[in-house]
Scaffold this active site. Structure first.
Site, PDB file in Angstrom:
ATOM      1  N   ARG A  68       0.775  -1.259   0.000  1.00 31.77           N
ATOM      2  CA  ARG A  68       0.000   0.000   0.000  1.00 31.77           C
ATOM      3  C   ARG A  68       0.795   1.292   0.000  1.00 31.77           C
ATOM      4  O   ARG A  68       0.181   2.358   0.035  1.00 31.77           O
ATOM      5  CB  ARG A  68      -0.970   0.039   1.202  1.00 31.77           C
ATOM      6  CG  ARG A  68      -1.845  -1.180   1.376  1.00 31.77           C
ATOM      7  CD  ARG A  68      -2.680  -1.454   0.161  1.00 31.77           C
ATOM      8  NE  ARG A  68      -3.717  -2.447   0.417  1.00 31.77           N
ATOM      9  CZ  ARG A  68      -4.287  -3.163  -0.547  1.00 31.77           C
ATOM     10  NH1 ARG A  68      -3.924  -3.023  -1.799  1.00 31.77           N
ATOM     11  NH2 ARG A  68      -5.234  -4.022  -0.271  1.00 31.77           N
ATOM     12  N   LYS A 148       3.518  -7.652 -13.648  1.00 28.22           N
ATOM     13  CA  LYS A 148       2.216  -8.066 -13.115  1.00 28.22           C
ATOM     14  C   LYS A 148       1.115  -7.601 -14.068  1.00 28.22           C
ATOM     15  O   LYS A 148       1.054  -6.426 -14.427  1.00 28.22           O
ATOM     16  CB  LYS A 148       1.989  -7.434 -11.733  1.00 28.22           C
ATOM     17  CG  LYS A 148       0.538  -7.479 -11.231  1.00 28.22           C
ATOM     18  CD  LYS A 148       0.093  -8.894 -10.906  1.00 28.22           C
ATOM     19  CE  LYS A 148      -1.373  -8.979 -10.480  1.00 28.22           C
ATOM     20  NZ  LYS A 148      -1.610  -8.599  -9.100  1.00 28.22           N
ATOM     21  N   HIS A 180      -3.014 -12.025 -12.595  1.00 26.98           N
ATOM     22  CA  HIS A 180      -4.247 -12.184 -11.816  1.00 26.98           C
ATOM     23  C   HIS A 180      -5.290 -12.588 -12.844  1.00 26.98           C
ATOM     24  O   HIS A 180      -5.734 -11.769 -13.644  1.00 26.98           O
ATOM     25  CB  HIS A 180      -4.615 -10.871 -11.121  1.00 26.98           C
ATOM     26  CG  HIS A 180      -5.897 -10.941 -10.351  1.00 26.98           C
ATOM     27  ND1 HIS A 180      -6.008 -10.473  -9.063  1.00 26.98           N
ATOM     28  CD2 HIS A 180      -7.123 -11.430 -10.657  1.00 26.98           C
ATOM     29  CE1 HIS A 180      -7.237 -10.672  -8.621  1.00 26.98           C
ATOM     30  NE2 HIS A 180      -7.937 -11.247  -9.578  1.00 26.98           N
ATOM     31  N   ASP A 305      -0.944 -13.060  -0.806  1.00 27.32           N
ATOM     32  CA  ASP A 305      -1.751 -11.981  -1.370  1.00 27.32           C
ATOM     33  C   ASP A 305      -2.197 -11.025  -0.248  1.00 27.32           C
ATOM     34  O   ASP A 305      -3.325 -10.540  -0.261  1.00 27.32           O
ATOM     35  CB  ASP A 305      -2.960 -12.547  -2.136  1.00 27.32           C
ATOM     36  CG  ASP A 305      -3.682 -11.478  -2.940  1.00 27.32           C
ATOM     37  OD1 ASP A 305      -3.097 -10.409  -3.187  1.00 27.32           O
ATOM     38  OD2 ASP A 305      -4.848 -11.712  -3.319  1.00 27.32           O
ATOM     39  N   HIS A 309      -7.160  -3.956   4.111  1.00 33.23           N
ATOM     40  CA  HIS A 309      -8.111  -2.837   4.050  1.00 33.23           C
ATOM     41  C   HIS A 309      -8.565  -2.599   5.482  1.00 33.23           C
ATOM     42  O   HIS A 309      -8.618  -3.543   6.284  1.00 33.23           O
ATOM     43  CB  HIS A 309      -9.315  -3.188   3.181  1.00 33.23           C
ATOM     44  CG  HIS A 309      -8.967  -3.465   1.747  1.00 33.23           C
ATOM     45  ND1 HIS A 309      -8.656  -2.472   0.850  1.00 33.23           N
ATOM     46  CD2 HIS A 309      -8.866  -4.629   1.066  1.00 33.23           C
ATOM     47  CE1 HIS A 309      -8.380  -3.024  -0.338  1.00 33.23           C
ATOM     48  NE2 HIS A 309      -8.492  -4.328  -0.224  1.00 33.23           N
TER      49      HIS A 309
HETATM   50  O1  DOR Z   1      -8.552  -9.321  -3.022  1.00 29.32           O
HETATM   51  C1  DOR Z   1      -7.638  -8.742  -3.582  1.00 29.32           C
HETATM   52  N1  DOR Z   1      -7.255  -7.513  -3.196  1.00 29.32           N
HETATM   53  N2  DOR Z   1      -7.018  -9.323  -4.623  1.00 29.32           N
HETATM   54  C2  DOR Z   1      -6.086  -8.675  -5.356  1.00 29.32           C
HETATM   55  O2  DOR Z   1      -5.498  -9.274  -6.218  1.00 29.32           O
HETATM   56  C3  DOR Z   1      -5.817  -7.247  -5.113  1.00 29.32           C
HETATM   57  C4  DOR Z   1      -6.052  -6.951  -3.701  1.00 29.32           C
HETATM   58  C5  DOR Z   1      -5.920  -5.518  -3.284  1.00 29.32           C
HETATM   59  O3  DOR Z   1      -4.960  -4.865  -3.688  1.00 29.32           O
HETATM   60  O4  DOR Z   1      -6.713  -5.061  -2.466  1.00 29.32           O
END
Ligand code: DOR
Length: 442
Positions: A68, A148, A180, A305, A309
């Site tokens: 992030r 990517k 992806h 992954d 959030h």
């Molecule tokens: O669930 C996901 N969130 N999958 C992803 O590949 C991207 C990621 C994100 O960056 O929030």
């Protein structure tokens, strides 16, 4: 041992490169492993860790994370994420380009590398993101672990879903391409069908198994057309795994997340939008098929992954809630618990979480406890269980989909380049990791 030995890890159960264990000592000097023997004597100035009863593994390499920074630091940043890595036994990570600005050119790559050098407690590498217009950058930006491509599920300018746009990317250069794989057109159509439905469980129906399969098939087709090195990120369905079982070119690798192995659609009932990720969680049958594919070597390795959030963002309710869940703090303990409970071996877990990723991404001198290899190590305790507790998490987002799970194999001590970065609950925030190097890719 030489008078310059800086760190001696004594009396641990050492995982050797052949998958066997040996009880003994490991010496590290100037960041490199210089001794592995039943008993090593060291001068008084050496830092000695008495690791009696603990198991020594190569540090985890997590080859897919979203940390992030820059731009989305309210969710996570390179310092908090790397603290979470250190606690979870992750000594190196490969990070994705969907930051703000996107990592799509040399200036953005340089900025990330500079930030990481200042803030990261563990080693780091970054993907370059493909757009419809940055082919020249995809060929030239350095250093990078690979390209990517978000074939779906949308990421602004990073979304490259059409075959005509994908084709020239696969045709140009020879860098690793990591995809992806979700079919964006299908997802958008299905989203309309489910419009107004706020049950997070419909996420798995909208972004269904067919959407994942369509995109994986297209990526494989293009990879075969140009014999292009392809890595399929976070495989989520049994049908994709079975496709690869039947026809997987030698230049293709695939990964799976602990979430897709251990969680399924029943999680929506328990944790709601915290279970929402892309590609979505699937049925328990898919868990089983993915496990078998991993055991059989059809799937090569594990990535988290890690996609944090905030709880506030997740509380917006489906479909406003963003997709993604954190993972670096819990991945090793989750997988070692599976090993202790008989589902696989400790050596397999270590290969899936360290050696295999080093090999796939051409990262030299990592992923094994061997002479001359980097002193990136993790001591784990396989004899005690502890709950995943929200209040103990270091990720800035402050939650885990695995809260309340009782796990063993927790890291006791994590070592990066011969320096102790985490020990029995305490971080050494003075330690800094290094930029990873990649043979061939950059
Ligand atoms: O669930 C996901 N969130 N999958 C992803 O590949 C991207 C990621 C994100 O960056 O929030």
């Amino acid at each position: 041992m030489s008078s310059r030995t800086e760190l001696l890890i004594s009396h641990s159960r050492i995982l050797l490169p052949d998958g066997n264990f040996m009880v003994g000592d490991v010496a590290v000097q100037q960041g490199k492993i210089v001794g592995i023997a039943p008993e090593i004597s060291a001068p008084e100035t050496t830092t000695v860790i008495d690791a009696t009863g603990l198991t020594l593994l190569p540090g985890v390499i997590d080859p897919q994370v979203h940390f992030r920074e820059p731009g989305l630091e309210h969710k996570e940043d390179l310092f908090t994420a790397s603290c979470a890595c250190a606690k979870g036994g992750v000594t190196s990570f490969l990070e994705m380009p969907n930051t703000r600005p996107l990592t799509t050119n040399q200036a953005a790559m340089d900025d990330k590398l500079q930030r990481a050098a200042q803030k990261c407690l563990v080693n780091y590498g970054f993907f370059i993101g493909a757009t419809a217009t940055n082919l020249a950058e995809l060929l030239s930006v350095q250093p990078t672990c690979g390209i990517k491509i978000f074939m779906g599920s949308s990421h602004g300018a990073l979304l490259v879903s059409q075959e005509e746009v994908l084709d020239p990317i696969f045709a140009s250069g020879d860098r690793l391409i990591a995809v992806h794989a979700e079919d964006q057109a299908r997802i958008e159509q299905r989203r309309k069908q489910f419009a107004g439905n706020t049950d997070p469980a419909v996420h798995s129906q909208i972004q269904d198994e067919q959407a994942a399969l369509n995109a994986t098939k297209l990526a494989l087709k293009l990879s075969k057309k140009y014999q292009r090195r392809l890595h399929i990120l976070h495989l989520s369905t049994g049908i994709e795994a079975e496709l690869l079982r039947e026809d997987k070119p030698s230049w293709v690798t695939a990964e799976v997340t602990p979430q897709h192995l251990l969680l399924n659609t029943s999680a929506y009932e328990k944790i709601g939008t915290l279970a929402q990720m892309n590609p979505p969680l699937r049925s328990p049958e898919n868990n089983q098929i993915l496990w078998q594919a991993l055991l059989d070597g059809v799937i090569d390795f594990i990535a988290t992954d890690h996609a944090p959030h905030t709880l506030e963002e997740k509380a917006k309710g489906y479909p406003q809630s963003p997709s993604g869940m954190p993972g670096v703090e819990t991945s090793l303990a989750l997988m070692l618990t599976q090993a202790v409970e008989g589902r696989c071996t400790i050596a397999q877990v270590s290969r899936w979480m360290s050696g295999a990723a080093a090999k796939a991404y051409n990262i030299p001198n990592k992923g094994a406890i061997a002479l001359g290899y980097d002193g990136d190590l993790v001591l784990v305790d396989l004899d005690n269980y502890r709950l995943v507790r929200r209040e103990e998490l270091l990720t800035k987002c402050g939650w885990s989909p695995f809260e309340g799970w009782n796990l063993t194999g927790w890291p006791v001590t994590t070592i990066v380049g011969g320096e102790i970065v985490y020990d029995r609950g305490k971080l050494n925030t003075q330690v800094r990791g290094k930029a990873l190097t990649f043979f061939d890719n950059s």
